[in-house]
Design an enzyme around this catalytic site. Structure first.
Site, PDB file in Angstrom:
ATOM      1  N   HIS A   5       0.655  -1.201   0.046  1.00  0.00           N
ATOM      2  CA  HIS A   5       0.021   0.091  -0.043  1.00  0.00           C
ATOM      3  C   HIS A   5       0.722   1.291  -0.032  1.00  0.00           C
ATOM      4  O   HIS A   5       0.523   2.295  -0.780  1.00  0.00           O
ATOM      5  CB  HIS A   5      -0.923   0.057   1.102  1.00  0.00           C
ATOM      6  CG  HIS A   5      -2.210   0.673   0.909  1.00  0.00           C
ATOM      7  ND1 HIS A   5      -3.235   0.344   0.371  1.00  0.00           N
ATOM      8  CD2 HIS A   5      -2.383   2.086   1.146  1.00  0.00           C
ATOM      9  CE1 HIS A   5      -4.206   1.030   0.104  1.00  0.00           C
ATOM     10  NE2 HIS A   5      -3.692   2.224   0.456  1.00  0.00           N
ATOM     11  N   ASN A  51      -1.575  -6.947  -8.775  1.00  0.00           N
ATOM     12  CA  ASN A  51      -0.819  -7.008  -7.527  1.00  0.00           C
ATOM     13  C   ASN A  51      -1.174  -8.242  -6.798  1.00  0.00           C
ATOM     14  O   ASN A  51      -0.358  -8.711  -6.361  1.00  0.00           O
ATOM     15  CB  ASN A  51      -1.316  -5.536  -6.703  1.00  0.00           C
ATOM     16  CG  ASN A  51      -0.934  -4.265  -7.531  1.00  0.00           C
ATOM     17  OD1 ASN A  51      -0.273  -4.261  -8.559  1.00  0.00           O
ATOM     18  ND2 ASN A  51      -1.473  -3.490  -7.131  1.00  0.00           N
ATOM     19  N   ASP A  52      -2.548  -8.335  -6.745  1.00  0.00           N
ATOM     20  CA  ASP A  52      -3.044  -9.342  -5.896  1.00  0.00           C
ATOM     21  C   ASP A  52      -2.754 -10.663  -6.711  1.00  0.00           C
ATOM     22  O   ASP A  52      -2.645 -11.794  -6.035  1.00  0.00           O
ATOM     23  CB  ASP A  52      -4.379  -9.147  -5.463  1.00  0.00           C
ATOM     24  CG  ASP A  52      -4.429  -8.597  -4.166  1.00  0.00           C
ATOM     25  OD1 ASP A  52      -3.687  -8.427  -3.253  1.00  0.00           O
ATOM     26  OD2 ASP A  52      -5.382  -7.510  -4.205  1.00  0.00           O
ATOM     27  N   ARG A  74     -14.459   1.080  -7.314  1.00  0.00           N
ATOM     28  CA  ARG A  74     -14.645  -0.131  -6.832  1.00  0.00           C
ATOM     29  C   ARG A  74     -15.329  -0.298  -5.476  1.00  0.00           C
ATOM     30  O   ARG A  74     -14.781   0.552  -4.505  1.00  0.00           O
ATOM     31  CB  ARG A  74     -13.033  -0.828  -6.740  1.00  0.00           C
ATOM     32  CG  ARG A  74     -12.773  -2.006  -6.424  1.00  0.00           C
ATOM     33  CD  ARG A  74     -11.587  -2.658  -6.455  1.00  0.00           C
ATOM     34  NE  ARG A  74     -10.923  -2.205  -5.234  1.00  0.00           N
ATOM     35  CZ  ARG A  74      -9.363  -2.203  -5.091  1.00  0.00           C
ATOM     36  NH1 ARG A  74      -8.897  -2.859  -6.059  1.00  0.00           N
ATOM     37  NH2 ARG A  74      -8.894  -1.828  -4.308  1.00  0.00           N
ATOM     38  N   CYS A 130      -5.305  -2.907 -13.976  1.00  0.00           N
ATOM     39  CA  CYS A 130      -5.070  -1.539 -13.073  1.00  0.00           C
ATOM     40  C   CYS A 130      -4.241  -2.003 -12.114  1.00  0.00           C
ATOM     41  O   CYS A 130      -3.886  -1.312 -10.918  1.00  0.00           O
ATOM     42  CB  CYS A 130      -6.653  -1.230 -12.347  1.00  0.00           C
ATOM     43  SG  CYS A 130      -7.521  -2.707 -11.493  1.00  0.00           S
ATOM     44  N   ARG A 142     -10.311   3.539  -5.566  1.00  0.00           N
ATOM     45  CA  ARG A 142     -10.343   2.704  -4.351  1.00  0.00           C
ATOM     46  C   ARG A 142     -11.246   3.278  -3.288  1.00  0.00           C
ATOM     47  O   ARG A 142     -10.946   4.375  -2.628  1.00  0.00           O
ATOM     48  CB  ARG A 142      -9.092   2.461  -3.789  1.00  0.00           C
ATOM     49  CG  ARG A 142      -7.989   1.541  -4.662  1.00  0.00           C
ATOM     50  CD  ARG A 142      -6.648   1.351  -4.272  1.00  0.00           C
ATOM     51  NE  ARG A 142      -5.880   0.561  -4.718  1.00  0.00           N
ATOM     52  CZ  ARG A 142      -4.931   0.826  -5.803  1.00  0.00           C
ATOM     53  NH1 ARG A 142      -4.694   2.010  -6.131  1.00  0.00           N
ATOM     54  NH2 ARG A 142      -4.481  -0.457  -6.317  1.00  0.00           N
ATOM     55  N   GLU A 181      -8.062 -10.843 -10.149  1.00  0.00           N
ATOM     56  CA  GLU A 181      -7.014 -10.749  -9.075  1.00  0.00           C
ATOM     57  C   GLU A 181      -6.766 -11.818  -8.341  1.00  0.00           C
ATOM     58  O   GLU A 181      -5.785 -11.890  -7.371  1.00  0.00           O
ATOM     59  CB  GLU A 181      -7.357  -9.213  -8.179  1.00  0.00           C
ATOM     60  CG  GLU A 181      -8.499  -9.509  -7.515  1.00  0.00           C
ATOM     61  CD  GLU A 181      -8.287  -7.982  -6.583  1.00  0.00           C
ATOM     62  OE1 GLU A 181      -7.313  -7.277  -6.611  1.00  0.00           O
ATOM     63  OE2 GLU A 181      -9.375  -7.613  -6.372  1.00  0.00           O
TER      64      GLU A 181
HETATM   65  C1  PEP Z   1      -4.566  -5.187  -7.414  1.00  0.00           C
HETATM   66  O1  PEP Z   1      -4.654  -6.164  -6.589  1.00  0.00           O
HETATM   67  O2  PEP Z   1      -3.895  -5.339  -8.505  1.00  0.00           O
HETATM   68  C2  PEP Z   1      -5.250  -3.970  -7.385  1.00  0.00           C
HETATM   69  C3  PEP Z   1      -5.292  -3.002  -8.464  1.00  0.00           C
HETATM   70  O3  PEP Z   1      -6.127  -3.738  -6.252  1.00  0.00           O
HETATM   71  P1  PEP Z   1      -5.445  -3.292  -4.713  1.00  0.00           P
HETATM   72  O4  PEP Z   1      -3.746  -2.859  -5.310  1.00  0.00           O
HETATM   73  O5  PEP Z   1      -6.199  -2.080  -4.398  1.00  0.00           O
HETATM   74  O6  PEP Z   1      -5.519  -4.515  -4.018  1.00  0.00           O
HETATM   75 MG    MG Z   2      -6.276  -6.204  -4.996  1.00  0.00          MG
END
Ligand code: PEP
Ligand code: MG
Length: 585
Positions: free
Chosen positions: A200, A469-470, A344, A517, A308, A446
């Site tokens: 984050h 990312n996830d 989201r 994203c 977000r 994700e």
């Molecule tokens: C991700 O997981 O790639 C994503 C865009 O969501 P976040 O980074 O908010 O988990």
């Molecule tokens: Mg995510």
């Protein structure tokens, strides 16, 4: 603390492009370690007096905090004031203070050590009761103890807000809730001990265009002299403390080059993101806080691809009402003047914990795999209904889309859509002003389960957004925010790439828009691969947008597709990294 001017270079993860130079301040998030020593004969009374003095100073600090808390929203203020009063009570005639005084006089030890030992005994006794309420009280005892030890050791308390403008923030960690409060215009850069590339802190630093290096060595930070000159090299992944004259000159030159580079990039703002052979790529922005809107317009983003909504739930003790959410959301919709905004729904859990929902979440042993995101929203539908109603109402003022996080199976989307329709029907009955049609409802891909079910998900979704990312975290089992395994967090792992390819193809076959994203979208090294895989929409922190546009404008679609095919034929992650990093359009 060391005062000499010896240059120290610390390697870390460069997570946010840019270089910053300024005086460094270690934000006191880490608690100082209490020293232990025996007192010289006849010193015990004086040592007890030193403790008594520290107690008075601690009381003063807390009274000042109480005063400051009065400016907070009423509910938060009440909660904090109660907590501070409990801390004050612990500082007057309590077992903690009496115990520490006794230890100094009886065991002939220094005050810091006496406090730390007494805290351990009390907290240890509390923890035997295994009751969450009592456990929280043991935290209070520890916090009061830390305060006393810090005062006794003469370590200044610095909060994020105490760092002077233009300063470099050095911290053990900056939590999502702290980043939400942080005013990026005040700092030149940040460096932290904990945090990974897509954690984050990194995401927020990038979205604010703040140079950042994470994962630096803690021990070296402790030797920092407050206000010493520091350089955060977010490109090379370095933190330089007390730079030599030569290093300083080198970085001044780099800063100069970056400024020129920025001027060239700014010229691209009004130009389309189109490949040399005519493929158009839609570039949208990821947003975390409404305050980023100011800079968004200048970035040339075609709407918001990921908003977000978590920020609305942070730094407060209660869940925001529909009206509060509507106010925040409609401000964004209005500011975008007709460009689409993708909201989201609440994505809480894992690295994004929120106090106002703490009772549901904090007890989980493994929150990344716990009751989070869409699972929480469907289990407690009032959360989802409130968000849907606020978004639907805001949709009257401009185009909105809704995105569901952490979906694993198509029935979750169907369930959410039923709730969305119900909310729409209810609002209509209430004669609320609404857009003519329901907003598109999209799915985040994700989780590997979602990627592997992308064909069934495409049948029930209006669009896909790939959250790499996830997706990477859950595919390769590497915590995205953990600096210890950050080097293993590899977006180019062949399994990740196959999951991406599978879901992109499923979306395109079904004729729905597929965007990305995750942070991969913000790194120009991956742009050719993503375009070659079929991505025609990307959403990324606005600070990275011009650089990605610059990259797209020199790529050809044909070469990118060839590149993607070649990469997907490989099985060796190192080979893939080499191919992708050396690709020339
Ligand atoms: C991700 O997981 O790639 C994503 C865009 O969501 P976040 O980074 O908010 O988990
Ligand atoms: Mg995510």
């Amino acid at each position: 603390m060391r005062n000499n001017a010896e240059e120290i270079v610390l390697n870390g993860l460069g997570v946010s492009h840019g270089i910053a130079m300024g005086p460094a301040y270690l934000v006191q998030i880490e608690h100082p370690q209490a020293p232990h020593y025996a007192l010289a004969a006849g010193q015990a009374e004086a040592e007890k007096a030193r403790l008594d003095h520290a107690v008075i100073q601690a009381q003063r600090e807390i009274l000042v905090l109480k005063e400051k808390s009065a400016d907070l929203p009423i509910e938060a203020a009440e909660e904090i004031i109660l907590l501070l009063e409990a801390h004050l009570a612990m500082l007057s005639g309590s077992r903690l203070i009496r115990g520490a005084q006794e230890k100094i006089l009886r065991d002939n030890i220094n005050a810091e050590s006496a406090v730390a030992r007494e805290v351990d005994i009390i907290a240890g006794q509390f923890s035997q009761l295994k009751d969450p309420y009592i456990a929280a009280r043991s935290e209070d005892v520890r916090n009061v103890g830390y305060r006393l030890v810090r005062i006794l050791m003469n370590v200044p308390y610095l909060s994020l807000n105490d760092v002077p403008p233009g300063g470099i923030v050095l911290a053990l960690e900056i939590t999502p809730a702290e980043t939400a409060l942080l005013d990026p215009r005040r700092f030149a850069g940040i460096a932290t001990v904990h945090g990974g590339v897509t954690g984050h802190t990194a995401v927020v630093a990038r979205s604010m265009g703040l140079p950042a290096v994470l994962g630096i060595d803690q021990a070296s930070l402790e030797s920092l002299h407050h206000g010493a000159l520091a350089i955060v090299d977010g490109i090379g992944g370095k933190l330089v403390l007390n730079p030599s004259l030569a290093t300083k000159r080198l970085y001044e030159q780099k800063l100069q080059d970056l400024r020129q580079d920025k001027t060239a990039l700014n010229k691209l703002t009004q130009m389309p993101a189109v490949t040399t052979d005519g493929a158009e790529i839609v570039l949208r922005a990821n947003l975390e806080m409404p305050r980023e809107l100011e800079n968004l317009q200048a970035s040339g983003a075609d709407g918001i691809g990921l908003f977000r909504t978590e920020f609305m739930f942070m730094n407060r003790d209660t869940v925001p009402s529909e009206e509060e959410q509507f106010e925040a959301i409609v401000e964004v919709v209005r500011a975008m003047k007709g460009a689409p905004v993708t909201f989201r729904t609440l994505d809480i859990g894992g690295d994004k914990m929120i106090r106002s929902l703490g009772a549901h979440l904090s007890a989980a042993a493994n929150p990344a795999l716990g009751l989070r995101a869409i699972r929480l929203s469907l289990k407690e539908p009032h959360l989802l209904e409130t968000q849907f109603r606020a978004i639907l109402r805001a949709g009257y003022f401009g185009p909105v889309r809704i995105l569901l996080p952490m979906v694993t199976v198509a029935t979750e989307v169907e369930h959410a859509r039923r709730i969305l329709k119900k909310c729409h029907a209810e609002l209509k009955k209430e004669k609320a002003s609404l857009a003519d049609t329901l907003p598109p409802l999209g799915t985040m891909i994700e989780i590997p389960a979602a990627a592997l079910s992308a064909d069934s998900l495409a049948a029930v979704s209006d669009f896909f957004a790939l959250g790499t990312n996830d997706l990477i975290q859950y595919t390769v089992a590497i915590d995205r925010g953990n600096d210890q395994v950050a080097s293993l967090f590899n977006p180019l792992n062949p399994a990740v790439l196959r999951l991406m390819e599978f879901s992109i193809q499923a979306g395109l076959r079904a004729g729905i828009p597929v965007s990305i994203c995750g942070e991969m979208a913000a790194d120009p090294k991956y742009t050719a691969l993503l375009v070659g895989l079929g991505i025609r929409e990307m959403s990324l922190g606005f600070a990275s947008l011009p650089r990605i546009k610059q990259r797209i404008r020199v790529l050809s679609l044909a070469r990118s597709e060839e590149h993607a095919r070649y990469v997907l034929d490989q099985y060796d992650p190192d080979r893939i990294i080499q191919i992708v990093h050396t690709f020339r359009p």
